[in-house]
Design a protein around this motif. Sequence first.
Motif, PDB file in Angstrom:
ATOM      1  N   ASN A  48       0.829  -1.203   0.000  1.00 12.26           N
ATOM      2  CA  ASN A  48       0.000   0.000   0.000  1.00 12.26           C
ATOM      3  C   ASN A  48       0.860   1.248   0.000  1.00 12.26           C
ATOM      4  O   ASN A  48       2.013   1.209  -0.384  1.00 12.26           O
ATOM      5  CB  ASN A  48      -0.938  -0.003   1.220  1.00 12.26           C
ATOM      6  CG  ASN A  48      -2.127  -0.917   1.025  1.00 12.26           C
ATOM      7  OD1 ASN A  48      -2.554  -1.169  -0.085  1.00 12.26           O
ATOM      8  ND2 ASN A  48      -2.661  -1.408   2.117  1.00 12.26           N
ATOM      9  N   GLU A  49       0.300   2.318   0.486  1.00 13.58           N
ATOM     10  CA  GLU A  49       0.962   3.616   0.496  1.00 13.58           C
ATOM     11  C   GLU A  49       2.229   3.599   1.342  1.00 13.58           C
ATOM     12  O   GLU A  49       2.302   2.933   2.366  1.00 13.58           O
ATOM     13  CB  GLU A  49       0.004   4.685   1.021  1.00 13.58           C
ATOM     14  CG  GLU A  49      -1.167   4.957   0.098  1.00 13.58           C
ATOM     15  CD  GLU A  49      -2.326   3.991   0.270  1.00 13.58           C
ATOM     16  OE1 GLU A  49      -2.230   3.071   1.116  1.00 13.58           O
ATOM     17  OE2 GLU A  49      -3.318   4.135  -0.434  1.00 13.58           O
ATOM     18  N   TYR A  73       0.045   0.312   6.057  1.00 11.47           N
ATOM     19  CA  TYR A  73       0.963   1.211   5.361  1.00 11.47           C
ATOM     20  C   TYR A  73       2.372   0.628   5.361  1.00 11.47           C
ATOM     21  O   TYR A  73       2.760  -0.097   6.265  1.00 11.47           O
ATOM     22  CB  TYR A  73       0.998   2.580   6.054  1.00 11.47           C
ATOM     23  CG  TYR A  73      -0.306   3.329   5.971  1.00 11.47           C
ATOM     24  CD1 TYR A  73      -0.701   3.947   4.785  1.00 11.47           C
ATOM     25  CD2 TYR A  73      -1.142   3.435   7.076  1.00 11.47           C
ATOM     26  CE1 TYR A  73      -1.890   4.647   4.708  1.00 11.47           C
ATOM     27  CE2 TYR A  73      -2.338   4.130   7.006  1.00 11.47           C
ATOM     28  CZ  TYR A  73      -2.706   4.732   5.817  1.00 11.47           C
ATOM     29  OH  TYR A  73      -3.884   5.415   5.735  1.00 11.47           O
ATOM     30  N   LYS A 170      -7.812   5.159   2.052  1.00  9.00           N
ATOM     31  CA  LYS A 170      -7.554   3.715   1.942  1.00  9.00           C
ATOM     32  C   LYS A 170      -8.821   3.007   1.534  1.00  9.00           C
ATOM     33  O   LYS A 170      -9.865   3.337   1.886  1.00  9.00           O
ATOM     34  CB  LYS A 170      -7.063   3.164   3.270  1.00  9.00           C
ATOM     35  CG  LYS A 170      -5.621   3.548   3.514  1.00  9.00           C
ATOM     36  CD  LYS A 170      -5.063   2.894   4.742  1.00  9.00           C
ATOM     37  CE  LYS A 170      -4.894   1.452   4.624  1.00  9.00           C
ATOM     38  NZ  LYS A 170      -3.809   0.832   3.997  1.00  9.00           N
TER      39      LYS A 170
END
Length: 170
Positions: A48-49, A73, A170
């Motif tokens: 993810n980020e 994250y 998200k």
Amino acid sequence: RGAPPAQKNRKNFPETRRSVLSLSTIMRYNTLVSIPPQAGKEETKMANEKILVVDDDKNICELLRLYLVKEGYNVTMVHDGGAALTEFDKLHPDLVLLDVMMPVMDGLDAARCIRSLDRSDAKSVPIFAITANAFSDDKERSYKAGMNEHISKPIIKKDLLRIMKKYIPK
């Protein structure tokens, strides 16, 4: 005779009802899940980020890492503004959490340097000031340095996550 004062205080403020970052939470969480701290290393739960956490207080870095990894994250931690610029260049993060008062280069200068880079993401990446300085002139200095948000310590997890979701849903 009753419980010692520390235990009495815990009854008034049980850990399960508090979401303020604390060293005891770090230690208990590390013991339960055995996640070793790794400054300058990326921690991944899911693809993810990417979040760059920059704070000279390693306990705060570690707790932010634990909170953010748990939320999915990818987290990279560094401990001064100079290292933040190096990691920003390599990492291309989706968000930067940046302490204001640090050695080598403070967070305000680091934010200015990031914003001045000749890269499109440098102008748009969200940068949050994470600081003990909570006065309005402190906030104004953060915003003038190019930061998007000013979050005062102690950091409350649910508030941090709520603000982050405005910038990277998200």
